[in-house]
Design a protein around this motif. Structure first.
Motif, PDB file in Angstrom:
ATOM      1  N   GLY A 151       9.379   9.025  16.005  1.00  0.00           N
ATOM      2  CA  GLY A 151       9.920   7.767  15.525  1.00  0.00           C
ATOM      3  C   GLY A 151      10.190   7.761  14.037  1.00  0.00           C
ATOM      4  N   GLY A 152      10.284   6.552  13.459  1.00  0.00           N
ATOM      5  CA  GLY A 152      10.661   6.383  12.067  1.00  0.00           C
ATOM      6  C   GLY A 152       9.467   6.380  11.144  1.00  0.00           C
ATOM      7  N   LEU A 153       9.287   7.467  10.391  1.00  0.00           N
ATOM      8  CA  LEU A 153       8.167   7.577   9.459  1.00  0.00           C
ATOM      9  C   LEU A 153       8.569   7.234   8.031  1.00  0.00           C
ATOM     10  N   LEU A 154       9.848   7.395   7.670  1.00  0.00           N
ATOM     11  CA  LEU A 154      10.267   7.298   6.283  1.00  0.00           C
ATOM     12  C   LEU A 154       9.973   5.913   5.715  1.00  0.00           C
ATOM     13  N   GLY A 155       9.134   5.862   4.690  1.00  0.00           N
ATOM     14  CA  GLY A 155       8.758   4.604   4.059  1.00  0.00           C
ATOM     15  C   GLY A 155       7.661   3.858   4.790  1.00  0.00           C
ATOM     16  N   ASN A 156       7.250   4.360   5.941  1.00  0.00           N
ATOM     17  CA  ASN A 156       6.258   3.681   6.779  1.00  0.00           C
ATOM     18  C   ASN A 156       4.967   4.495   6.824  1.00  0.00           C
ATOM     19  N   ALA A 157       3.967   4.003   7.573  1.00  0.00           N
ATOM     20  CA  ALA A 157       2.677   4.690   7.603  1.00  0.00           C
ATOM     21  C   ALA A 157       1.800   4.120   8.705  1.00  0.00           C
ATOM     22  N   VAL A 158       0.741   4.859   9.034  1.00  0.00           N
ATOM     23  CA  VAL A 158      -0.346   4.306   9.849  1.00  0.00           C
ATOM     24  C   VAL A 158      -1.179   3.447   8.909  1.00  0.00           C
ATOM     25  N   ARG A 159      -1.231   2.142   9.169  1.00  0.00           N
ATOM     26  CA  ARG A 159      -1.882   1.203   8.250  1.00  0.00           C
ATOM     27  C   ARG A 159      -3.260   0.830   8.782  1.00  0.00           C
ATOM     28  N   LEU A 160      -4.253   0.968   7.933  1.00  0.00           N
ATOM     29  CA  LEU A 160      -5.637   0.701   8.280  1.00  0.00           C
ATOM     30  C   LEU A 160      -6.154  -0.452   7.434  1.00  0.00           C
ATOM     31  N   ARG A 161      -6.647  -1.500   8.100  1.00  0.00           N
ATOM     32  CA  ARG A 161      -7.235  -2.658   7.418  1.00  0.00           C
ATOM     33  C   ARG A 161      -6.229  -3.457   6.597  1.00  0.00           C
ATOM     34  N   PHE A 162      -4.950  -3.368   6.919  1.00  0.00           N
ATOM     35  CA  PHE A 162      -3.964  -4.169   6.195  1.00  0.00           C
ATOM     36  C   PHE A 162      -4.035  -5.608   6.684  1.00  0.00           C
ATOM     37  N   PRO A 163      -4.078  -6.583   5.772  1.00  0.00           N
ATOM     38  CA  PRO A 163      -4.066  -7.979   6.200  1.00  0.00           C
ATOM     39  C   PRO A 163      -2.699  -8.361   6.760  1.00  0.00           C
ATOM     40  N   ILE A 164      -2.684  -9.294   7.695  1.00  0.00           N
ATOM     41  CA  ILE A 164      -1.433  -9.760   8.280  1.00  0.00           C
ATOM     42  C   ILE A 164      -0.819 -10.791   7.340  1.00  0.00           C
ATOM     43  N   ASN A 165       0.355 -10.462   6.807  1.00  0.00           N
ATOM     44  CA  ASN A 165       1.101 -11.371   5.925  1.00  0.00           C
ATOM     45  C   ASN A 165       0.303 -11.796   4.695  1.00  0.00           C
TER      46      ASN A 165
END
Length: 345
Positions: free
Chosen positions: A214-228
């Motif tokens: 899939g699309g990785l560019l600029g993205n990541a596996v996010r851990l503990r990121f708050p929603i909005n």
């Protein structure tokens, strides 16, 4: 040359063996195989006829899904293209691979080999995962010193994830740790798969047990990121296990695993970020990714700070030096107020 209908019939001749392989969390109950769903969860809503004129037909009473054993192979393996479904079925039946398959009526294939977008396939695969707690993937991460992995919503477990050997095109399946790659809005754009040895001996014994889709560019596996919510302080790095290791000792700090050095260089920090800790790796590619991300962060008015492991990476530090030594090392590298806020004292 076997048609799709003939492949389904061949599978139905030994429906119980098919179910034991692809739906191993279920059990036989009289003339049926009973399981939770096509993701191989424990439960009773999906039932497969094992004998008689309807052998191989299945229905999920909870979702309304139904089909034959080819459909079941497609769903349990997270496949999209009919060619891949047919190859997986032939592999199970020990038939020659890559025969062109015709439709059940003799015309065009029922599942036309049209490649759907990779992001759609990634979302479909992650939707089929089970919660991580108590699974083989959870045990794999625990062996690597990561004890709280099951608390991360970005991680899931697939008990029988499709795997194609790129050299021989041979297809099979293995249990897998699945990590969701998301964009800044939290939408899944890809997945990262780590195939595992079914006997619990680490990663699967294949040439490349880790792959992204899939699309990785600029993205990541996010851990503990708050929603909005705002993310003023965060950490980013290349490897999933590197960032899970840091999260193990700093569970309150949002983190992102970009998965490769090039994708780390292209990672997009969230708006409002003030300090970005970048987890270092020992290799040259890792240093290149750190330098490029540091430059981009500075251009955005973000202070980049590099965290260096004592050994090859932070998972090695966690496993071989222990969490207390890792905490001490990080305490000397973090801004004092961040150390106070995010490290156990």
């Amino acid at each position: 040359m076997l048609s799709a209908s003939e492949l389904a019939d061949r599978l139905a001749r030994d429906a119980e063996a098919v179910c034991r392989h692809y739906l191993s969390a279920g059990r036989r109950a009289g003339n049926y195989w009973i399981v939770g769903d096509v993701a191989n969860s424990k439960g009773r809503s999906l039932y497969v006829y094992l004998f008689g004129p309807r052998a191989g037909r299945w229905t999920d009473a909870a979702t309304g899904q139904y089909g034959d054993l080819l459909d079941l192979v497609r769903e349990t393996c997270g496949l999209v293209d009919f060619r891949d479904v047919a190859d997986e079925a032939r592999h199970f039946l020990s038939l020659p691979q890559s025969e062109p398959a015709t439709s059940r009526g003799g015309g065009a294939p029922d599942y036309p080999p049209v490649e759907k977008p990779a992001a759609e396939r990634a979302r479909r695969l992650f939707a089929m995962t089970q919660p991580l707690a108590g699974t083989l993937a959870d045990a794999y991460l625990r062996e690597r010193g990561i004890l709280q992995a099951s608390t991360h919503a970005a991680l899931g477990f697939h008990p029988s994830c499709y795997y194609r050997d790129l050299g021989s095109s041979r297809t099979t399946s293995y249990p897998a740790l699945i990590a969701a790659v998301t964009d800044p809005a939290g939408q899944i754009t890809g997945v990262h798969r780590t195939w595992l040895d079914p006997g619990g001996e680490g990663k699967a014994k294949v040439e490349d047990p880790r792959r992204a889709l899939g699309g990785l560019l600029g993205n990541a596996v996010r851990l503990r990121f708050p929603i909005n919510g705002p993310v003023p302080i965060m950490a980013a790095g290349e490897g999933l296990e590197t960032m899970l290791s840091l999260s193990h000792v700093m569970p309150g700090l949002p983190m992102a695993a970009a998965l490769t050095a090039n994708h780390l260089a292209a990672f997009s920090p969230p708006a409002g970020c003030l300090r970005l800790y970048i987890a270092g790796d020992a290799d040259a590619a890792g240093r290149h990714g750190i330098e490029r991300l540091s430059s981009r962060a500075q251009a955005l008015g973000i202070l980049p700070l590099v965290l260096a492991p004592e050994l090859g990476d932070f998972n090695e530090d966690l496993r071989w030096l222990g969490p207390e030594r890792l905490i001490g090392s990080l305490q000397a590298q973090l801004v004092p107020e961040d150390a106070m806020a995010h490290l156990p004292m």
